[in-house]
Scaffold this motif. Structure first.
Motif, PDB file in Angstrom:
ATOM      1  N   LEU A 184       0.833  -1.203   0.000  1.00 34.50           N
ATOM      2  CA  LEU A 184       0.000   0.000   0.000  1.00 34.50           C
ATOM      3  C   LEU A 184       0.868   1.254   0.000  1.00 34.50           C
ATOM      4  CD1 LEU A 184      -3.030   0.975   0.331  1.00 34.50           C
ATOM      5  CD2 LEU A 184      -2.515   1.129   2.771  1.00 34.50           C
ATOM      6  N   ALA A 185       1.938   1.235   0.783  1.00 33.85           N
ATOM      7  CA  ALA A 185       2.849   2.378   0.822  1.00 33.85           C
ATOM      8  C   ALA A 185       3.508   2.600  -0.531  1.00 33.85           C
ATOM      9  CB  ALA A 185       3.906   2.161   1.902  1.00 33.85           C
ATOM     10  N   ALA A 186       3.909   1.510  -1.181  1.00 36.71           N
ATOM     11  CA  ALA A 186       4.523   1.634  -2.504  1.00 36.71           C
ATOM     12  C   ALA A 186       3.542   2.254  -3.494  1.00 36.71           C
ATOM     13  CB  ALA A 186       4.984   0.268  -3.002  1.00 36.71           C
ATOM     14  N   ALA A 187       2.265   1.893  -3.364  1.00 37.98           N
ATOM     15  CA  ALA A 187       1.253   2.419  -4.284  1.00 37.98           C
ATOM     16  C   ALA A 187       0.918   3.880  -3.982  1.00 37.98           C
ATOM     17  CB  ALA A 187      -0.009   1.559  -4.188  1.00 37.98           C
ATOM     18  N   LEU A 188       0.585   4.185  -2.744  1.00 43.78           N
ATOM     19  CA  LEU A 188       0.143   5.535  -2.385  1.00 43.78           C
ATOM     20  C   LEU A 188       1.296   6.515  -2.277  1.00 43.78           C
ATOM     21  CD1 LEU A 188      -2.629   4.843   0.279  1.00 43.78           C
ATOM     22  CD2 LEU A 188      -2.756   4.824  -2.224  1.00 43.78           C
ATOM     23  N   GLY A 189       2.500   5.979  -2.029  1.00 43.11           N
ATOM     24  CA  GLY A 189       3.644   6.858  -1.898  1.00 43.11           C
ATOM     25  C   GLY A 189       4.235   7.297  -3.219  1.00 43.11           C
ATOM     26  N   GLY A 190       3.672   6.799  -4.308  1.00 43.40           N
ATOM     27  CA  GLY A 190       4.148   7.190  -5.621  1.00 43.40           C
ATOM     28  C   GLY A 190       5.492   6.618  -5.977  1.00 43.40           C
ATOM     29  N   THR A 191       5.895   5.530  -5.280  1.00 45.97           N
ATOM     30  CA  THR A 191       7.206   4.948  -5.555  1.00 45.97           C
ATOM     31  C   THR A 191       7.112   3.663  -6.367  1.00 45.97           C
ATOM     32  OG1 THR A 191       7.114   3.829  -3.419  1.00 45.97           O
ATOM     33  CG2 THR A 191       8.288   5.930  -3.510  1.00 45.97           C
ATOM     34  N   ALA A 192       5.887   3.244  -6.693  1.00 45.66           N
ATOM     35  CA  ALA A 192       5.711   2.012  -7.464  1.00 45.66           C
ATOM     36  C   ALA A 192       5.833   2.310  -8.957  1.00 45.66           C
ATOM     37  CB  ALA A 192       4.355   1.393  -7.158  1.00 45.66           C
ATOM     38  N   ASP A 193       6.992   2.827  -9.350  1.00 41.85           N
ATOM     39  CA  ASP A 193       7.169   3.295 -10.716  1.00 41.85           C
ATOM     40  C   ASP A 193       8.298   2.578 -11.438  1.00 41.85           C
ATOM     41  OD1 ASP A 193       9.316   4.264  -9.342  1.00 41.85           O
ATOM     42  OD2 ASP A 193       8.890   6.390  -9.697  1.00 41.85           O
TER      43      ASP A 193
END
Length: 304
Positions: A184-193
């Motif tokens: 969830l953190a990877a998704a909402l933190g904008g780091t899942a790129d």
């Protein structure tokens, strides 16, 4: 690689409840345990799964955080022990739950996609159970769906070394709910790129956002030192002051839900419960009463 669930596995809360037993009985209870369901129990759980799927379909979303009860953890004030991500676009079957489980025969954590029926069958009390669904606002839901369906990312955030009571800020071990909140953190933190987001990145973002799982007060020296006998209950990643105070700071479904609610006020929650007579559907962030007792505004689906 991601696999379909085909064996018993373990997640947070299971060892917490079982570890107060005699050390000599722990290993068979934890890894070889199984609950035999009769035809009526299987039918009720499958009908519950159908109602859960109906709610997911009606939500208008394609992804949801889903949690279920398992063992009776009421002694710790815990209703839910196991969480995963339910995905409409799952290649397994629509609304399958992508989740971390501990594969006992391999001695390590794996990711599995499991249909809703199988997910709900993982309870120790087929006569009474609870299910929680949290639906994110559209933008955040799309980000979570993308992250959960990204196999490379999902696996990159997986740590093979498992601990049912893994320290929430530790990297040595991981439990199922910790994998969920770090995804969830990877998704909402904008780091899942695709830049190689790590567990360290996810935990750093969670800390910046004020994520603070409350301690589970154990109140038992026997349980705190059960890690010497139970290979899935570990102490060596917890701060010494917490061990001495007989408490765990671990990630549970309730801590994930609380974080979502505090950060995303438009998130919605649906809680369901069932006993041997009925299914109760309750909408909102207040909990269903213990014993699956419906309120006047709840929807009730009779089994008979």
């Amino acid at each position: 690689m991601l696999q379909a669930l085909g064996q018993w596995a373990l997640c947070a809360g299971l060892a917490l409840a079982a570890a107060t037993s005699a050390a000599g009985t722990l290993l068979p209870r934890l890894c070889d345990r199984s609950v035999t369901l009769d035809a009526a129990q299987q039918d009720r759980l499958l009908r519950l799964a159908a109602v859960v799927k109906r709610e997911l379909e009606a939500s208008g979303q394609a992804v949801a955080l889903i949690s279920r009860s398992g063992l009776d953890l009421s002694r710790f004030g815990i209703r839910y022990s196991h969480a995963g991500i339910s995905l409409k676009a799952s290649q397994n079957t629509p609304w399958s739950v992508r989740q971390l489980y501990f594969a006992c025969d391999e001695g390590r954590s794996r990711l599995y996609d499991q249909g809703l029926g199988g997910f709900l069958f993982g309870t120790d009390d087929p006569a009474l159970g609870y299910v929680s669904i949290v639906l994110l606002p559209a933008g955040e839901a799309a980000a979570l769906e993308s992250a959960a369906l990204d196999k490379a990312l999902a696996l990159r955030l997986l740590t093979g070394a498992y601990s049912a009571n893994a320290y929430a800020w530790g990297l040595r071990y991981q439990n199922c709910n910790q994998w969920v909140i770090e995804l969830l953190a990877a998704a909402l933190g904008g780091t899942a790129d695709g830049r190689g987001v790590s567990r360290e990145d996810a935990q750093r973002w969670l800390a910046e956002q004020g994520y603070a799982p409350p301690p589970v007060e154990v109140g038992s020296h026997a349980l705190m030192f059960a890690g010497a006998f139970v290979p899935w209950l570990r102490m060596d990643d917890h701060p010494e002051e917490d061990v001495l105070a007989m408490r765990f700071r671990t990630t549970l479904p309730a801590t994930v839900e609380s974080f979502i609610r505090s950060r995303l006020p438009l998130a919605r929650r649906i809680e369901l419960c069932h006993d041997q007579r009925q299914i109760v559907i309750h909408r909102g962030w207040t909990p269903i009463a213990e014993g699956c007792r419906p309120e006047a505004t709840d929807e009730v689906v009779a089994y008979d």
